[in-house]
Design a protein around this motif. Structure first.
Motif, PDB file in Angstrom:
ATOM      1  N   ARG A   1     -88.556 -16.189  72.505  1.00  0.00           N
ATOM      2  CA  ARG A   1     -89.303 -15.134  73.191  1.00  0.00           C
ATOM      3  C   ARG A   1     -89.189 -15.252  74.710  1.00  0.00           C
ATOM      4  O   ARG A   1     -89.228 -14.256  75.417  1.00  0.00           O
ATOM      5  N   ASP A   2     -89.046 -16.473  75.223  1.00  0.00           N
ATOM      6  CA  ASP A   2     -88.947 -16.671  76.673  1.00  0.00           C
ATOM      7  C   ASP A   2     -87.521 -16.532  77.189  1.00  0.00           C
ATOM      8  O   ASP A   2     -87.247 -16.755  78.370  1.00  0.00           O
ATOM      9  N   GLY A   3     -86.586 -16.174  76.292  1.00  0.00           N
ATOM     10  CA  GLY A   3     -85.196 -15.985  76.693  1.00  0.00           C
ATOM     11  C   GLY A   3     -84.335 -17.228  76.597  1.00  0.00           C
ATOM     12  O   GLY A   3     -83.127 -17.154  76.842  1.00  0.00           O
TER      13      GLY A   3
ATOM     14  N   GLY B   1     -88.578 -12.915  66.625  1.00  0.00           N
ATOM     15  CA  GLY B   1     -89.352 -11.697  66.552  1.00  0.00           C
ATOM     16  C   GLY B   1     -89.539 -11.254  65.120  1.00  0.00           C
ATOM     17  O   GLY B   1     -89.189 -11.974  64.182  1.00  0.00           O
TER      18      GLY B   1
ATOM     19  N   SER C   1     -92.506  -5.632  69.666  1.00  0.00           N
ATOM     20  CA  SER C   1     -91.417  -5.449  70.622  1.00  0.00           C
ATOM     21  C   SER C   1     -90.840  -6.794  71.041  1.00  0.00           C
ATOM     22  O   SER C   1     -91.538  -7.817  71.044  1.00  0.00           O
ATOM     23  N   PHE C   2     -89.587  -6.777  71.392  1.00  0.00           N
ATOM     24  CA  PHE C   2     -88.949  -7.972  71.921  1.00  0.00           C
ATOM     25  C   PHE C   2     -89.222  -8.068  73.413  1.00  0.00           C
ATOM     26  O   PHE C   2     -89.541  -7.081  74.071  1.00  0.00           O
ATOM     27  N   GLU C   3     -89.101  -9.266  73.952  1.00  0.00           N
ATOM     28  CA  GLU C   3     -89.439  -9.520  75.354  1.00  0.00           C
ATOM     29  C   GLU C   3     -88.261  -9.196  76.278  1.00  0.00           C
ATOM     30  O   GLU C   3     -87.098  -9.347  75.889  1.00  0.00           O
ATOM     31  N   PRO C   4     -88.561  -8.781  77.518  1.00  0.00           N
ATOM     32  CA  PRO C   4     -87.480  -8.515  78.478  1.00  0.00           C
ATOM     33  C   PRO C   4     -86.528  -9.692  78.643  1.00  0.00           C
ATOM     34  O   PRO C   4     -85.315  -9.504  78.775  1.00  0.00           O
ATOM     35  N   GLU C   5     -87.067 -10.907  78.623  1.00  0.00           N
ATOM     36  CA  GLU C   5     -86.232 -12.096  78.777  1.00  0.00           C
ATOM     37  C   GLU C   5     -85.220 -12.229  77.639  1.00  0.00           C
ATOM     38  O   GLU C   5     -84.113 -12.739  77.835  1.00  0.00           O
ATOM     39  N   GLN C   6     -85.609 -11.769  76.458  1.00  0.00           N
ATOM     40  CA  GLN C   6     -84.680 -11.831  75.327  1.00  0.00           C
ATOM     41  C   GLN C   6     -83.514 -10.870  75.517  1.00  0.00           C
ATOM     42  O   GLN C   6     -82.366 -11.214  75.234  1.00  0.00           O
ATOM     43  N   TYR C   7     -83.814  -9.672  76.005  1.00  0.00           N
ATOM     44  CA  TYR C   7     -82.732  -8.717  76.271  1.00  0.00           C
ATOM     45  C   TYR C   7     -81.806  -9.242  77.356  1.00  0.00           C
ATOM     46  O   TYR C   7     -80.575  -9.100  77.264  1.00  0.00           O
TER      47      TYR C   7
END
Length: 195
Positions: A81-83, A120, A125-131
Motif C-alpha cells: 500500500r505504501d508503494g 488490495g 481504492s488503491f493508493e497513489p504510491e502503488q500506481y
C-alpha cells in the motif's frame, strides 16, 4: 527502475520464492498481468503475503488460511500500500500467478507473462504510491522485455478471478504510464489495453 540481465529489479526487495520454474524454450515474455491480494482478506500490512509466496505461511494463524495449506503460488512482484516493491521470482522465470488462464487463444499465461500483485481488494481504492511504483516498474519491464499487452487477472481467468477489480483505475494508470513512457523511454504507449 531497472531490470538486470537476470530479470531482477534493482530497486525491489528480493525474496526468492521456490514456487517458480523455467519458461518453455524460446518463449517470449509479452504479457503483464495485474492482480490484487490481501491476507487475511481485507487486511493490509504484515508478512502473510510474503510468507504465502515463500511457502512459510502459518496456516493455523487464521481460519481463512486453512484453505491455503496445499497452495503453491508466487508472483514476480508485489507492491504494498505504501508503494514499496518486492520481487519473488526473476522475470526471466515462470512465476505461478495466473493459474488456469487464457489470453487470445493462448493457454497457460504463466508461460509468457509477468505477474504484479497489488496489496488490495476488489472493494477499496488503491493508493497513489502503488500506481507510482507500478508505472515505474512497467516502464522498466517494457525496456527489458517485448511486452505487448497489459491486462488484469480477471481478463485471463474471468470465470475464476475478479482482480484487480473495479477499484483499479485503468485510466489513471494509462495516463501516468503514457506521461512517463513518452518522456523517459521515447516509446509510444501500446494500443493493446484490455479493461
Amino acid at each position: 527502475m531497472d531490470i538486470d540481465k537476470e530479470g531482477w529489479c534493482l530497486q525491489a526487495t528480493r525474496l526468492a520464492s521456490p514456487n517458480q520454474n523455467d519458461r518453455p524454450d524460446n518463449q517470449g515474455i509479452d504479457l503483464l498481468v495485474i492482480h490484487n491480494i490481501s491476507l487475511p482478506p481485507g487486511q493490509f500490512g504484515g508478512h502473510c503475503i510474503a510468507d504465502l509466496f515463500l511457502n512459510r505461511l502459518d496456516c493455523n494463524a487464521h481460519p481463512f488460511f486453512d484453505q491455503l495449506r496445499a497452495l503453491k503460488v508466487s508472483s514476480h512482484f508485489f507492491i504494498r500500500r505504501d508503494g514499496s516493491l518486492f520481487q519473488f521470482v526473476s522475470a526471466d522465470k515462470r512465476a505461478w500467478h495466473a493459474g488456469v488462464s487464457s489470453f487470445k487463444g493462448r493457454e497457460g499465461c504463466n508461460d509468457f507473462s509477468v505477474g504484479v500483485e497489488l496489496e488490495g481488494t476488489d472493494f477499496v481504492s488503491f493508493e497513489p504510491e502503488q500506481y507510482e511504483t507500478l508505472v515505474s516498474l512497467t516502464d522498466a519491464l517494457r525496456r527489458r522485455y517485448s511486452l505487448k499487452t497489459i491486462t488484469g487477472h480477471q481478463h485471463i481467468a474471468p470465470v475464476r478471478k475478479t482482480d484487480p477489480g473495479p477499484f483499479f483505475d485503468w485510466q489513471l494508470y494509462k495516463k501516468m504510464l503514457g506521461e512517463t513512457s513518452t518522456s523517459e523511454t521515447g516509446n509510444a504507449l501500446p494500443d493493446f489495453w484490455i479493461e
